[in-house]
Design a protein around this motif. Structure first.
Motif, short mmCIF file in Angstrom:
data_model
loop_
_atom_site.label_atom_id
_atom_site.label_comp_id
_atom_site.label_asym_id
_atom_site.label_seq_id
_atom_site.Cartn_x
_atom_site.Cartn_y
_atom_site.Cartn_z
N GLY A 170 0.78 -1.23 0.00
CA GLY A 170 0.00 0.00 0.00
C GLY A 170 0.81 1.28 0.00
N GLU A 171 2.13 1.20 0.00
CA GLU A 171 2.93 2.42 0.00
C GLU A 171 2.95 3.04 -1.40
N SER A 172 3.19 4.35 -1.43
CA SER A 172 3.32 5.09 -2.68
C SER A 172 4.80 5.34 -2.94
N GLN B 174 18.20 2.29 -17.54
CA GLN B 174 18.22 0.84 -17.32
C GLN B 174 17.83 0.46 -15.90
N LEU B 175 18.47 1.09 -14.91
CA LEU B 175 18.16 0.75 -13.53
C LEU B 175 16.74 1.13 -13.17
N GLY B 176 16.31 2.30 -13.61
CA GLY B 176 14.95 2.73 -13.31
C GLY B 176 13.90 1.80 -13.88
N GLN B 177 14.13 1.30 -15.09
CA GLN B 177 13.20 0.36 -15.70
C GLN B 177 13.07 -0.91 -14.86
N LEU B 178 14.20 -1.40 -14.37
CA LEU B 178 14.17 -2.61 -13.56
C LEU B 178 13.53 -2.36 -12.19
N VAL B 179 13.83 -1.20 -11.60
CA VAL B 179 13.19 -0.87 -10.32
C VAL B 179 11.68 -0.80 -10.49
N ALA B 180 11.20 -0.18 -11.58
CA ALA B 180 9.76 -0.11 -11.83
C ALA B 180 9.14 -1.50 -11.88
N ARG B 181 9.84 -2.44 -12.47
CA ARG B 181 9.32 -3.80 -12.58
C ARG B 181 9.31 -4.50 -11.22
N TYR B 182 10.37 -4.33 -10.44
CA TYR B 182 10.39 -4.93 -9.11
C TYR B 182 9.33 -4.31 -8.20
N VAL B 183 9.23 -2.99 -8.23
CA VAL B 183 8.28 -2.32 -7.34
C VAL B 183 6.84 -2.73 -7.68
N SER B 184 6.56 -2.92 -8.97
CA SER B 184 5.21 -3.35 -9.36
C SER B 184 4.89 -4.74 -8.85
N LEU B 185 5.92 -5.52 -8.52
CA LEU B 185 5.72 -6.85 -7.93
C LEU B 185 5.67 -6.81 -6.41
N GLY C 170 3.74 -4.76 -4.30
CA GLY C 170 2.53 -4.34 -3.59
C GLY C 170 2.36 -2.86 -3.39
N ALA C 171 3.08 -2.03 -4.15
CA ALA C 171 2.90 -0.58 -4.02
C ALA C 171 1.51 -0.17 -4.50
N LYS C 172 0.92 0.81 -3.86
CA LYS C 172 -0.40 1.31 -4.27
C LYS C 172 -0.30 2.15 -5.53
N GLU C 173 0.65 3.07 -5.55
CA GLU C 173 0.89 3.90 -6.72
C GLU C 173 2.39 4.02 -6.95
N ILE C 174 2.77 4.02 -8.23
CA ILE C 174 4.17 4.16 -8.61
C ILE C 174 4.27 5.32 -9.58
N PHE C 175 5.01 6.35 -9.21
CA PHE C 175 5.19 7.53 -10.06
C PHE C 175 6.53 7.39 -10.78
N ALA C 176 6.48 7.12 -12.08
CA ALA C 176 7.67 6.99 -12.90
C ALA C 176 7.97 8.37 -13.49
N ILE C 177 9.13 8.94 -13.13
CA ILE C 177 9.43 10.34 -13.44
C ILE C 177 10.67 10.43 -14.32
N ASP C 178 10.50 10.96 -15.52
CA ASP C 178 11.62 11.15 -16.44
C ASP C 178 11.17 12.10 -17.53
N PRO C 179 11.99 13.10 -17.90
CA PRO C 179 11.58 14.01 -18.98
C PRO C 179 11.43 13.33 -20.33
N PRO D 178 -1.29 -1.79 -13.09
CA PRO D 178 -2.20 -1.01 -12.26
C PRO D 178 -1.43 -0.14 -11.27
N GLY D 179 -1.81 1.12 -11.18
CA GLY D 179 -1.16 2.04 -10.25
C GLY D 179 0.08 2.72 -10.79
N MET D 180 0.50 2.38 -12.02
CA MET D 180 1.69 2.99 -12.62
C MET D 180 1.31 4.33 -13.25
N ILE D 181 1.94 5.40 -12.82
CA ILE D 181 1.65 6.75 -13.29
C ILE D 181 2.91 7.31 -13.92
#
Length: 332
Positions: free
Chosen positions: A142-144, A152-163, A165-174, A186-189
Motif C-alpha cells: 500500500g505504499e506510494s 536501465q536501472l529505473g526500468q528494472l526498479v519499476a518492474r520490481y516495485v510493481s511486484l 505491492g505498491a499502491k501507486e508508482i510515479f515513474a518520473i523522467d523528462p 495497475p497504479g503505474m503513473i
C-alpha cells in the motif's frame, strides 16, 4: 590465443584492440567465448567521461587505459580440473569487461537457465543491483513510490516495485520515449517531466501527503535534494544512482525537519539473507514466469568493432537508447 577487447584509452577515447593471451587454465578457471554483452550506459559513460571527485570510488576504480563492461553472457569452451557445476558448452553470465575470449574463476560465473536467452542473461548485474535497492527500501503493502530516472536501472526498479505491492508508482523522467518502456501495470503513473515539476503533481495526487519512498536513480548530483522533497515526513530516499561528483550533492531543505532517511546501496552488497545466487535465481524465475520482461528493453545491437561510434552516439544522446548490446558472434 587472440581476442578483441574494448578499451577506454583515455577520457572520451574508445578503441577496439586485439591482444594475445595465454588460454591455459588454472584449476578453478573457465575459458569463455563471449556471446553478447550489455553496455551499462550510466556507469560506463561516467567512466568514459572521467569526471570524478578525488577520494571517490570512481577515482580509485577508473584508471586509463580502462576496460569497461560487467554484463557478459558467454559460452564455456574449457573448464579447469577442479571446477564443479560448470561444464564445457554451458552458457554463463560473468561480470566481465567487453572481451571476445576470456578466462575467469568459476566462482564468478553463473550458469544461465535453459529457458533464459543470452541477451536476457546479460541483465543480471543490473537486475541484482536494482533488487538490492528495492530490498533496501523495505516496501510495505500500500505504499506510494516515486522513481526518478527511467534508464536501465529505473526500468528494472519499476518492474520490481510493481511486484512488491505498491499502491501507486510515479515513474518520473523528462524522456517520453523512456516512459513508454515502463510496463503498463495497475497504479503505474508516468510523468514526462523533471522531479521539480513533478512535485506539484504528486502533491495534488496524494492530497499533500507526498510519497513513502523515492528512488533517485539518475546519478545527477542535483536530484537528491529534489528527491527528499517528494517524500512525506519519515519517508525514505533510496540512492541507486551513484554520482561521480558528490561534492555537488546537497541534502535539500527538509531532511532533518521531515526526518527523512537517505539510504544508499551498492551492487557488491548482499541484503539480509539474500545473497547474489539467491537474487540471481529469483530474477530469472520472474523472467521465466513472464512476470518480468527485459527483452523489450533491448533497443540496439552492434558489432563490437563499432564500439567507438556506439559510445560516441551514447555520449551525445543517451536518452534515445536503452539496452545497447554488443553481438560478439559477428566476429566469428
Amino acid at each position: 590465443m587472440d581476442t578483441w577487447r574494448i578499451v577506454f584509452t583515455d577520457k572520451e577515447k574508445v578503441e577496439v584492440q586485439k591482444e594475445t593471451f595465454d588460454p591455459a587454465l588454472g584449476e578453478t578457471e573457465i575459458l569463455c567465448a563471449a556471446i553478447c554483452s550489455l553496455i551499462s550506459t550510466g556507469t560506463e559513460l561516467q567512466c568514459l567521461r572521467g569526471v570524478f571527485d578525488p577520494g571517490t570510488n570512481w577515482a580509485e576504480w577508473v584508471k586509463y587505459p580502462f576496460q569497461p563492461g560487467y554484463s557478459m553472457a558467454a559460452e564455456v569452451l574449457e573448464v579447469g580440473a577442479r571446477v564443479k557445476g560448470i561444464r564445457k558448452g554451458d552458457r554463463v553470465f560473468a561480470a566481465h569487461p567487453h572481451t571476445q575470449f576470456f578466462k575467469v574463476d568459476a566462482k564468478h560465473a553463473y550458469v544461465l537457465p535453459a529457458e533464459i536467452s543470452a541477451e536476457q542473461g546479460t541483465w543480471l548485474s543490473l537486475a541484482k543491483t536494482t533488487q538490492l535497492g528495492v530490498r533496501r527500501a523495505e516496501l510495505s503493502l500500500g505504499e506510494s513510490v516515486g522513481i526518478i530516472g527511467l534508464g536501465q536501472l529505473g526500468q528494472l526498479v519499476a518492474r520490481y516495485v510493481s511486484l512488491s505491492g505498491a499502491k501507486e508508482i510515479f515513474a518520473i523522467d523528462p524522456s517520453a520515449g523512456r516512459l513508454e518502456l515502463v510496463p503498463e501495470k495497475p497504479g503505474m503513473i508516468r510523468l514526462a517531466m523533471d522531479a521539480v515539476t513533478a512535485m506539484d503533481v504528486i502533491k495534488e495526487r496524494t492530497g499533500g501527503k507526498m510519497l513513502d519512498v523515492v528512488f533517485d536513480i539518475t546519478g545527477h548530483p542535483a536530484v537528491l535534494a529534489q528527491a527528499t522533497q517528494l517524500v512525506r515526513p519519515l519517508g525514505r530516499v533510496i540512492l541507486l544512482g551513484d554520482t561521480s561528483t558528490p561534492s555537488k550533492q546537497v541534502l535539500g531543505p527538509n531532511v532533518v525537519s521531515g526526518s527523512v532517511a537517505i539510504q544508499g546501496i551498492h551492487s557488491l552488497m548482499s541484503y539480509k539473507e539474500w545473497d547474489h545466487p539467491a537474487m540471481s535465481e529469483l530474477f530469472f524465475t520472474y523472467v521465466i514466469q513472464g512476470r518480468m520482461d527485459v527483452g523489450s528493453l533491448i533497443s540496439h545491437r552492434h558489432s563490437p568493432l563499432d564500439a567507438a561510434q556506439v559510445y560516441e552516439a551514447l555520449m551525445q544522446n543517451r536518452s534515445s537508447a536503452m539496452g545497447v548490446m554488443f553481438d560478439w558472434k559477428t566476429l566469428s
